[in-house]
Design a protein around this motif. Structure first.
Motif, mmCIF file in Angstrom:
data_model
loop_
_atom_site.group_PDB
_atom_site.id
_atom_site.type_symbol
_atom_site.label_atom_id
_atom_site.label_comp_id
_atom_site.label_asym_id
_atom_site.label_seq_id
_atom_site.Cartn_x
_atom_site.Cartn_y
_atom_site.Cartn_z
ATOM 1 N N ALA A 74 26.489 38.629 -79.556
ATOM 2 C CA ALA A 74 25.279 39.180 -78.935
ATOM 3 C C ALA A 74 25.642 39.991 -77.686
ATOM 4 O O ALA A 74 25.082 41.064 -77.434
ATOM 5 N N LYS A 75 26.609 39.471 -76.899
ATOM 6 C CA LYS A 75 27.035 40.209 -75.694
ATOM 7 C C LYS A 75 27.668 41.553 -76.071
ATOM 8 O O LYS A 75 27.409 42.581 -75.455
ATOM 9 N N PHE A 76 28.508 41.525 -77.107
ATOM 10 C CA PHE A 76 29.169 42.749 -77.559
ATOM 11 C C PHE A 76 28.124 43.769 -78.049
ATOM 12 O O PHE A 76 28.183 44.956 -77.706
ATOM 13 N N GLU A 77 27.172 43.307 -78.831
ATOM 14 C CA GLU A 77 26.167 44.228 -79.380
ATOM 15 C C GLU A 77 25.310 44.834 -78.268
ATOM 16 O O GLU A 77 24.900 45.992 -78.335
ATOM 17 N N GLN A 78 25.074 44.046 -77.230
ATOM 18 C CA GLN A 78 24.293 44.569 -76.110
ATOM 19 C C GLN A 78 25.123 45.565 -75.292
ATOM 20 O O GLN A 78 24.625 46.608 -74.874
ATOM 21 N N GLN A 79 26.394 45.240 -75.069
ATOM 22 C CA GLN A 79 27.236 46.046 -74.200
ATOM 23 C C GLN A 79 27.698 47.342 -74.866
ATOM 24 O O GLN A 79 27.626 48.412 -74.272
ATOM 25 N N ILE A 80 28.210 47.242 -76.083
ATOM 26 C CA ILE A 80 28.829 48.395 -76.742
ATOM 27 C C ILE A 80 27.840 49.106 -77.673
ATOM 28 O O ILE A 80 27.677 50.313 -77.604
ATOM 29 N N LEU A 81 27.188 48.354 -78.549
ATOM 30 C CA LEU A 81 26.290 49.001 -79.511
ATOM 31 C C LEU A 81 24.948 49.361 -78.886
ATOM 32 O O LEU A 81 24.270 50.273 -79.345
ATOM 33 N N GLN A 82 24.581 48.646 -77.820
ATOM 34 C CA GLN A 82 23.323 48.907 -77.115
ATOM 35 C C GLN A 82 22.141 48.888 -78.072
ATOM 36 O O GLN A 82 21.258 49.755 -78.018
ATOM 37 N N MET A 83 22.170 47.930 -78.977
ATOM 38 C CA MET A 83 21.094 47.786 -79.951
ATOM 39 C C MET A 83 20.724 46.317 -80.041
ATOM 40 O O MET A 83 21.593 45.450 -80.025
ATOM 41 N N SER A 84 19.410 46.065 -80.182
ATOM 42 C CA SER A 84 18.955 44.690 -80.317
ATOM 43 C C SER A 84 19.284 44.180 -81.720
ATOM 44 O O SER A 84 19.588 44.959 -82.628
ATOM 45 N N PHE A 85 19.169 42.883 -81.913
ATOM 46 C CA PHE A 85 19.440 42.264 -83.208
ATOM 47 C C PHE A 85 18.563 42.870 -84.301
ATOM 48 O O PHE A 85 19.027 43.193 -85.394
ATOM 49 N N ASP A 86 17.264 43.080 -83.981
ATOM 50 C CA ASP A 86 16.332 43.608 -84.990
ATOM 51 C C ASP A 86 16.679 45.047 -85.363
ATOM 52 O O ASP A 86 16.613 45.440 -86.521
ATOM 53 N N ARG A 87 17.052 45.835 -84.360
ATOM 54 C CA ARG A 87 17.412 47.229 -84.651
ATOM 55 C C ARG A 87 18.681 47.299 -85.466
ATOM 56 O O ARG A 87 18.837 48.159 -86.323
ATOM 57 N N LEU A 88 19.598 46.385 -85.218
ATOM 58 C CA LEU A 88 20.833 46.365 -85.998
ATOM 59 C C LEU A 88 20.555 45.956 -87.444
ATOM 60 O O LEU A 88 21.143 46.501 -88.368
ATOM 61 N N GLN A 89 19.649 45.012 -87.618
ATOM 62 C CA GLN A 89 19.272 44.641 -88.990
ATOM 63 C C GLN A 89 18.692 45.840 -89.726
ATOM 64 O O GLN A 89 19.019 46.094 -90.895
ATOM 65 N N ALA A 90 17.823 46.589 -89.015
ATOM 66 C CA ALA A 90 17.235 47.792 -89.614
ATOM 67 C C ALA A 90 18.338 48.816 -89.916
ATOM 68 O O ALA A 90 18.334 49.454 -90.968
ATOM 69 N N HIS A 91 19.261 48.961 -88.973
ATOM 70 C CA HIS A 91 20.370 49.917 -89.153
ATOM 71 C C HIS A 91 21.155 49.601 -90.404
ATOM 72 O O HIS A 91 21.429 50.481 -91.235
ATOM 73 N N TRP A 92 21.497 48.323 -90.643
ATOM 74 C CA TRP A 92 22.335 47.980 -91.802
ATOM 75 C C TRP A 92 21.566 48.059 -93.110
ATOM 76 O O TRP A 92 22.143 48.304 -94.167
ATOM 77 N N THR A 93 20.246 47.869 -93.051
ATOM 78 C CA THR A 93 19.446 48.079 -94.259
ATOM 79 C C THR A 93 19.481 49.562 -94.646
ATOM 80 O O THR A 93 19.633 49.904 -95.819
#
Lengths: 325, 133
Positions: free
Chosen positions: B64-83
């Motif tokens: 979660a820290k990595f996704e916030q720091q580097i990807l700058q995307m929330s969990f929900d947005r990342l789920q949408a991204h991978w779909t």
């Protein structure tokens, strides 16, 4: 296609414990993943009502070393029931279409080469055009400015050093792989596009030429400017373009401005303003779209929208259910 | 003794935890934008090698820290991204259960990139990016 669909459903059933909706499923340990989607639509306009199974599709893809591949086959408008007043017409289109069929080669971190049939790399909307992934049931009118599919080659140069930018060169000088399944029947397309991304901003410019076989204005040029700002809670996007032939301006403008707000991950509101002037159909209109999407899970979209047109007879209500699996 | 203890506690509070994005020694330097592009599968090849991003398990707090720091995307947005990426023919990064597994994978597979706590760093890995709480 029915056998393929049946095999796919059987395969998912056998691997149910490994399957996650919207994520496809791997075929054994092969570099091959299967997925698909469908869309059920309802449209109510003036004196006309339409129910249809719009898309029923199966796709397979994977990658091996520097190669990646995609194959997608679809029934479009598999079943359609149209009621105008008291008269009802039922149509069934059981023709199977090759929607996408291409091979990618990643030469290095900058260059990618694609060959086959693919969604034309034009604008933003056309890159994710299926109902379940796009913001509303309806497509904006600017989608009619250019061919949605290209059968040929695509050379991409991309850089992600500090910000991101990408340049696409599309080339077609042959018949369409599936000429009946494109908004234009084309045998030539030469297009160039560039996109720049910084933080949450993206801006894209596309231009090109295509030759269409079934219209009086057969040599057409398109231009499209696209912009998007996308953050966790909301997205603002806009695309505006123009189409000309060698003889005249066919569409002086067609564009939209859209705001999308994610109240929660499951509840999304959309407001879109569109305007276009189509000289070929001798029609111009400005209209607003109000939409709401409910996603119990992201790969499921239950959508409703209402369109308010200056051409009042075009006012319409649309409802759809679509799933990506 | 009390003074020593106070200084020790204060220095730990001030430094916080440090985290690093790592690859093996052969990997070239990468910018945060390139690391983000690799983890979002926009950048597939690096230095003539297939880039292999490695995530920790979805429930791991460091992910979660990595996704916030580097990807700058929330969990929900990342789920949408991978779909969306599934429709586009791209798979999400593989997930491993522990930082030790990530380290072992990176040492074996050229082109792989992962993230661990700085305290777990060793000399066989190269730091591509560092951040702290």
């Amino acid at each position: 296609m029915r056998k393929l669909l049946g095999m796919f459903i059987l395969f998912i059933s056998l691997h149910a414990q490994d399957y996650e909706l919207g994520n496809g499923i791997q075929v054994g340990s092969l570099p091959l993943y299967l997925g698909g989607y469908f869309s059920l639509n309802y449209e109510n306009k003036a004196n006309e009502k339409k129910y249809n199974i719009d898309d029923l599709s199966v796709l397979g893809y994977g990658s091996y070393e520097k190669f990646s591949y995609m194959a997608e086959f679809e029934f479009h408008d598999l079943y359609s029931q149209n009621s105008v007043g008291d008269k009802t017409t039922i149509k069934r289109d059981t023709e199977l279409h090759a929607e996408r069929l291409y091979l990618d080669y990643e030469y290095n971190e900058h260059y990618t080469f694609r060959a086959g049939r693919y969604n034309s790399s034009i604008g933003f909307w056309n890159l994710l055009p299926i109902n379940v992934l796009r913001p509303t049931t309806s497509d904006p009118k600017m989608q009619d400015l250019f061919p949605k599919f290209t059968t040929g080659a695509d050379l991409t140069y991309a850089s992600y050093d500090d910000n991101g930018y990408r340049i696409d060169l599309m080339l077609q000088n042959n018949e369409d792989l599936d000429p009946s399944y494109n908004n234009y029947t084309i045998d030539k397309l030469y297009g160039l596009g560039g996109v720049y991304e910084k933080d949450n901003y993206s801006i894209k410019l596309n231009g090109g030429y295509f030759h269409t076989k079934n219209t009086l204005d057969d040599n057409l040029y398109y231009f499209l400017l696209s912009a998007k700002y996308d953050v966790d809670d909301y997205e603002i996007s806009s695309e505006i373009g123009r189409q000309e032939s060698k003889k005249r301006v066919t569409t002086p403008y067609a564009g939209y401005l859209q705001g999308l707000y994610r109240f929660t991950p499951k509840h999304v509101g959309i407001v879109r303003l569109e305007s276009y002037d189509d000289k070929l159909q001798n029609k111009s209109d400005t209209f607003g779209v109000l939409g709401y999407t409910y996603r119990p899970a992201y790969p499921i979209a239950i959508k409703s929208e209402y369109q308010f047109h200056t051409l009042n007879k075009e006012n319409q209500f649309l409802f759809s259910v679509s799933v990506l699996f | 003794m009390k003074l020593f203890l106070a200084i020790f506690l204060l220095s730990n509070i001030a430094s916080g935890h440090e985290y690093v994005v790592v690859a093996n020694k052969h990997m070239e330097d990468l910018s945060p934008s390139q690391i983000k592009a690799i983890f979002l599968k926009k950048l597939i090849v690096i230095n003539d090698l297939q880039a292999v991003p490695i995530n920790l398990d979805a429930r791991d707090p460091l992910r979660a820290k990595f996704e916030q720091q580097i990807l700058q995307m929330s969990f929900d947005r990342l789920q949408a991204h991978w779909t969306k990426e599934h429709y586009l023919g791209h798979r999400p990064p593989i997930s491993l259960k522990s930082q030790e597994s990530v380290k072992a994978f990176i040492k074996k597979v050229d082109g792989s990139i992962g993230y661990i706590e700085m305290d777990n760093m060793d000399d066989n890995l190269k730091i591509l990016y560092k951040w702290s709480d």
